[in-house]
Design a protein around this motif. Structure first.
Motif, PDB file in Angstrom:
ATOM      1  N   CYS A 123       0.836  -1.192   0.000  1.00 29.68           N
ATOM      2  CA  CYS A 123       0.000   0.000   0.000  1.00 29.68           C
ATOM      3  C   CYS A 123       0.881   1.256   0.000  1.00 29.68           C
ATOM      4  O   CYS A 123       1.905   1.301   0.659  1.00 29.68           O
ATOM      5  CB  CYS A 123      -0.919   0.022   1.215  1.00 29.68           C
ATOM      6  N   GLU A 124       0.433   2.287  -0.696  1.00 27.36           N
ATOM      7  CA  GLU A 124       1.175   3.541  -0.756  1.00 27.36           C
ATOM      8  C   GLU A 124       0.773   4.482   0.378  1.00 27.36           C
ATOM      9  O   GLU A 124       1.198   5.632   0.418  1.00 27.36           O
ATOM     10  CB  GLU A 124       0.890   4.227  -2.104  1.00 27.36           C
ATOM     11  N   LYS A 125      -0.047   4.002   1.323  1.00 30.86           N
ATOM     12  CA  LYS A 125      -0.620   4.852   2.326  1.00 30.86           C
ATOM     13  C   LYS A 125       0.188   4.893   3.606  1.00 30.86           C
ATOM     14  O   LYS A 125      -0.254   5.398   4.615  1.00 30.86           O
ATOM     15  CB  LYS A 125      -2.051   4.391   2.640  1.00 30.86           C
ATOM     16  N   ALA A 126       1.386   4.324   3.605  1.00 31.84           N
ATOM     17  CA  ALA A 126       2.194   4.339   4.815  1.00 31.84           C
ATOM     18  C   ALA A 126       2.637   5.754   5.137  1.00 31.84           C
ATOM     19  O   ALA A 126       2.730   6.619   4.262  1.00 31.84           O
ATOM     20  CB  ALA A 126       3.430   3.449   4.626  1.00 31.84           C
ATOM     21  N   GLU A 149      -9.957   0.379   8.286  1.00 26.16           N
ATOM     22  CA  GLU A 149     -10.915  -0.430   7.530  1.00 26.16           C
ATOM     23  C   GLU A 149     -10.431  -0.708   6.115  1.00 26.16           C
ATOM     24  O   GLU A 149     -10.632  -1.806   5.584  1.00 26.16           O
ATOM     25  CB  GLU A 149     -12.261   0.290   7.494  1.00 26.16           C
ATOM     26  N   GLU A 150      -9.784   0.259   5.497  1.00 23.19           N
ATOM     27  CA  GLU A 150      -9.268   0.061   4.149  1.00 23.19           C
ATOM     28  C   GLU A 150      -8.248  -1.070   4.118  1.00 23.19           C
ATOM     29  O   GLU A 150      -8.223  -1.889   3.183  1.00 23.19           O
ATOM     30  CB  GLU A 150      -8.635   1.362   3.648  1.00 23.19           C
ATOM     31  N   ASP A 151      -7.405  -1.141   5.134  1.00 20.41           N
ATOM     32  CA  ASP A 151      -6.426  -2.224   5.205  1.00 20.41           C
ATOM     33  C   ASP A 151      -7.114  -3.578   5.365  1.00 20.41           C
ATOM     34  O   ASP A 151      -6.702  -4.573   4.760  1.00 20.41           O
ATOM     35  CB  ASP A 151      -5.476  -1.999   6.379  1.00 20.41           C
ATOM     36  N   ALA A 152      -8.155  -3.615   6.196  1.00 25.01           N
ATOM     37  CA  ALA A 152      -8.891  -4.871   6.391  1.00 25.01           C
ATOM     38  C   ALA A 152      -9.543  -5.332   5.099  1.00 25.01           C
ATOM     39  O   ALA A 152      -9.519  -6.525   4.756  1.00 25.01           O
ATOM     40  CB  ALA A 152      -9.932  -4.690   7.489  1.00 25.01           C
ATOM     41  N   GLU A 153     -10.123  -4.382   4.343  1.00 23.68           N
ATOM     42  CA  GLU A 153     -10.742  -4.729   3.060  1.00 23.68           C
ATOM     43  C   GLU A 153      -9.691  -5.231   2.073  1.00 23.68           C
ATOM     44  O   GLU A 153      -9.940  -6.169   1.312  1.00 23.68           O
ATOM     45  CB  GLU A 153     -11.469  -3.510   2.481  1.00 23.68           C
ATOM     46  N   PRO A 194      -8.954  -8.319  13.992  1.00 23.47           N
ATOM     47  CA  PRO A 194      -9.592  -8.031  15.286  1.00 23.47           C
ATOM     48  C   PRO A 194      -8.901  -6.911  16.067  1.00 23.47           C
ATOM     49  O   PRO A 194      -9.528  -6.290  16.939  1.00 23.47           O
ATOM     50  CB  PRO A 194      -9.492  -9.361  16.036  1.00 23.47           C
ATOM     51  N   ASN A 195      -7.637  -6.639  15.762  1.00 26.37           N
ATOM     52  CA  ASN A 195      -6.887  -5.622  16.508  1.00 26.37           C
ATOM     53  C   ASN A 195      -7.025  -4.229  15.909  1.00 26.37           C
ATOM     54  O   ASN A 195      -6.509  -3.263  16.468  1.00 26.37           O
ATOM     55  CB  ASN A 195      -5.410  -6.008  16.569  1.00 26.37           C
ATOM     56  N   ILE A 196      -7.714  -4.125  14.777  1.00 24.39           N
ATOM     57  CA  ILE A 196      -7.901  -2.815  14.159  1.00 24.39           C
ATOM     58  C   ILE A 196      -8.998  -2.059  14.910  1.00 24.39           C
ATOM     59  O   ILE A 196     -10.109  -2.563  15.080  1.00 24.39           O
ATOM     60  CB  ILE A 196      -8.274  -2.965  12.672  1.00 24.39           C
ATOM     61  N   GLU A 197      -8.700  -0.854  15.334  1.00 28.14           N
ATOM     62  CA  GLU A 197      -9.671  -0.047  16.074  1.00 28.14           C
ATOM     63  C   GLU A 197     -10.441   0.900  15.156  1.00 28.14           C
ATOM     64  O   GLU A 197     -11.618   1.178  15.381  1.00 28.14           O
ATOM     65  CB  GLU A 197      -8.951   0.757  17.159  1.00 28.14           C
ATOM     66  N   ASN A 198      -9.784   1.367  14.106  1.00 30.43           N
ATOM     67  CA  ASN A 198     -10.410   2.326  13.199  1.00 30.43           C
ATOM     68  C   ASN A 198     -11.179   1.592  12.104  1.00 30.43           C
ATOM     69  O   ASN A 198     -10.791   1.578  10.939  1.00 30.43           O
ATOM     70  CB  ASN A 198      -9.340   3.238  12.591  1.00 30.43           C
ATOM     71  N   ILE A 199     -12.284   0.953  12.509  1.00 23.60           N
ATOM     72  CA  ILE A 199     -13.078   0.162  11.571  1.00 23.60           C
ATOM     73  C   ILE A 199     -14.494   0.019  12.107  1.00 23.60           C
ATOM     74  O   ILE A 199     -14.710  -0.092  13.318  1.00 23.60           O
ATOM     75  CB  ILE A 199     -12.441  -1.247  11.356  1.00 23.60           C
ATOM     76  N   ASP A 200     -15.467   0.073  11.215  1.00 24.85           N
ATOM     77  CA  ASP A 200     -16.857  -0.153  11.601  1.00 24.85           C
ATOM     78  C   ASP A 200     -17.014  -1.570  12.136  1.00 24.85           C
ATOM     79  O   ASP A 200     -16.501  -2.532  11.540  1.00 24.85           O
ATOM     80  CB  ASP A 200     -17.772   0.051  10.393  1.00 24.85           C
ATOM     81  N   ALA A 201     -17.716  -1.727  13.252  1.00 21.48           N
ATOM     82  CA  ALA A 201     -17.821  -3.032  13.910  1.00 21.48           C
ATOM     83  C   ALA A 201     -18.481  -4.065  13.011  1.00 21.48           C
ATOM     84  O   ALA A 201     -18.067  -5.232  12.978  1.00 21.48           O
ATOM     85  CB  ALA A 201     -18.586  -2.891  15.225  1.00 21.48           C
ATOM     86  N   ASN A 202     -19.510  -3.681  12.283  1.00 24.16           N
ATOM     87  CA  ASN A 202     -20.203  -4.636  11.403  1.00 24.16           C
ATOM     88  C   ASN A 202     -19.321  -5.042  10.232  1.00 24.16           C
ATOM     89  O   ASN A 202     -19.323  -6.205   9.813  1.00 24.16           O
ATOM     90  CB  ASN A 202     -21.511  -4.029  10.893  1.00 24.16           C
ATOM     91  N   THR A 203     -18.570  -4.083   9.701  1.00 27.25           N
ATOM     92  CA  THR A 203     -17.640  -4.412   8.617  1.00 27.25           C
ATOM     93  C   THR A 203     -16.566  -5.375   9.106  1.00 27.25           C
ATOM     94  O   THR A 203     -16.211  -6.339   8.416  1.00 27.25           O
ATOM     95  CB  THR A 203     -16.985  -3.129   8.076  1.00 27.25           C
TER      96      THR A 203
END
Length: 483
Positions: free
Chosen positions: A17-20, A38-42, A118-127
């Motif tokens: 990813c170029e988002k680092a 969330e983008e990373d999880a997707e 599961p350790n990502i905090e910046n993500i919608d719970a349902n997603t």
């Protein structure tokens, strides 16, 4: 170990990813700075789905499964697959190793999602819940392919990021199935009504996979319950058929009411399967300038003269004529007088872009078989659901009594034989026949009926040499018989 090296490479590629942040070197993104939002999880779950490749874990997996059926022969380099009284040659042992590696690559990607999302905090719970459920589904799907193909296999439930995770013994089949069931139960509970995008798993796909697993391990009540759930509560319906070409509607993208989960293709990037079924330029079934042309029907099997010509699936699945350069219909050459037709390239009026993983028709046949096996004989509902599929095949209304109905009073054994035969007609070139014969113990019987002799060693694929050489928990003594 071959597959581990692939997994390590995959882990590195995952991080492209170029988002680092600026202070992080752009040529390397570690797990610590990848799984942030969330983008990373997707991106991670998309990478896991990518392991399924163009058709179903790649054409090599598709052909190795399909060419283990009793109703077709291989041609060219694939001909040795269908020499049944010998073990696989070196080239096809290599193909098995490729498939093994593909499954474990996808498993590792799914494990990476399960370990890190599961350790990502910046993500919608349902997603987050949905993505984790999809990872459980994909892992279950891969292990289902592995355990049916190879028997006992190494179980890996955490991400492998270096060679320290290589060691894993072959787990008993029962343990593999336990994990598959656990993953399926999580997936069906947490997945949504439909996949988030085309080709992604829904809870209905998870229920169908769980039904298939239960049927394979002979949990008849569980299989019947899940199949009935899909039939009675799912958003699906059978497509009406009055002529052979109506069956193409089942395989259309985004318009089929029978599509539970499929590998979908675009007009510009279609399935590779047609090139294995058709001669080059076989208009109107294949417009390709070149074709592998490697899967040939065996008319000495159930697809021969014994198959009723009034069954519309016969004309849908097989053809004997094509159009020449003048547009005239001419017979296929005498060397290949019959070819498979279900999978075709895009033609005028017909767009065939999806390769089914599970379709609604199968829920009826799953229920009929599981219910009858659970009860010891077919109930009225089991008989009706089998007859619905047969009626549709002959162009009748699936919900009304027809002249082709199977009669009441069939024994449990006769009823199951009828179901397996209907499955054979219904799912030609859809990767069902070989595993149906294996799970019902009818491999040798079916092959003998087609005039073939098959040795016991062919019932399991060989464990790859790379796995034996590099996994300290596995030795040559763990190899499947004959290899």
């Amino acid at each position: 170990m071959k597959n581990i090296f692939l997994l390590i490479i995959t882990t590195i590629l995952f991080s492209g990813c170029e988002k680092a942040l600026e202070e992080v070197p752009k040529d390397f993104v570690s797990k610590a700075n990848f799984y942030k939002n969330e983008e990373d999880a997707e991106a991670a779950i998309a990478g896991a789905y990518a392991g399924m490749q163009n058709d179903f874990f790649g054409i090599t997996n598709y052909l190795m499964t399909e060419l283990h059926g009793d109703y077709l022969f291989g041609r060219g380099s694939q001909a040795p697959i269908t020499i049944w009284n010998q073990i696989l040659n070196q080239q096809n042992i290599g193909r098995c190793a490729t498939n093994w590696s593909s499954f474990y690559t996808t498993i590792n990607r799914a494990n990476a999602v399960l370990d890190n999302v599961p350790n990502i905090e910046n993500i919608d719970a349902n997603t987050q819940k949905q993505i984790l459920a999809e990872a459980h589904f994909l892992r279950a799907l891969c292990y289902f392919e592995l355990v049916r193909g190879w028997g006992a296999v190494p179980l890996k439930t955490t991400e492998s990021i270096d060679l320290s995770a290589v060691e894993a013994p072959r787990a008993p089949e029962s343990e593999v199935y336990d994990l598959i069931v656990q993953d399926c139960l999580i997936a069906e509970n947490d997945l949504g009504e439909v996949g988030g995008e085309t080709g992604r798993a829904s809870k209905w796909a998870a229920k169908m996979l769980l039904t298939h697993v239960y049927l394979t391990i002979e949990n008849w009540p569980g299989a019947a319950e899940k199949a009935n759930d899909v039939i009675t509560n799912g958003p699906f319906s059978l497509i009406n058929v009055t002529e052979s070409d109506d069956f193409y509607k089942i395989f259309a993208v985004d318009t089929s009411t029978e599509d539970i989960m499929s590998m979908h293709h675009s007009e510009t990037k279609g399935s590779t399967i047609p090139n294995y079924l058709h001669r080059a330029g076989n208009v109107p079934y294949n417009y390709s300038s070149g074709g592998v042309f490697a899967w040939l029907p065996d008319t000495n099997s159930f697809i021969g003269d014994s198959w009723d010509n009034n069954d519309l699936r016969k004309n849908f699945n097989l053809y004997t004529q094509y159009q020449n350069a003048d547009g005239d219909w001419v017979p296929l050459p005498s060397t290949t007088p019959v070819l498979f037709k279900k999978f075709i390239t895009n033609t005028s009026g017909i767009s065939l872009y999806s390769v089914p993983i599970y379709r609604f028709t199968e829920a009826y046949l799953f229920y009929a078989e599981a219910s009858s096996m659970a009860d010891g004989s077919p109930s009225a509902l089991a008989l009706e659901r089998l007859n619905m599929i047969k009626r549709r095949a002959y162009g009748y209304d699936p919900t009304a009594v027809s002249p082709v109905d199977y009669p009441s009073g069939m024994s449990g054994n006769d009823f199951r034989d009828a179901i397996i035969q209907e499955r054979a007609y219904e799912f030609i070139t859809e990767r069902r026949r070989w595993f149906d014969l294996k799970r019902t113990g009818k491999v040798k019987e079916a092959f003998a009926a087609a005039g073939k002799t098959i040795i016991d060693e062919r019932l399991l694929y060989p464990i790859p040499e790379d796995e034996i050489n590099n996994n300290p928990a596995i030795s040559q003594q763990d190899q499947n018989p004959g290899y």
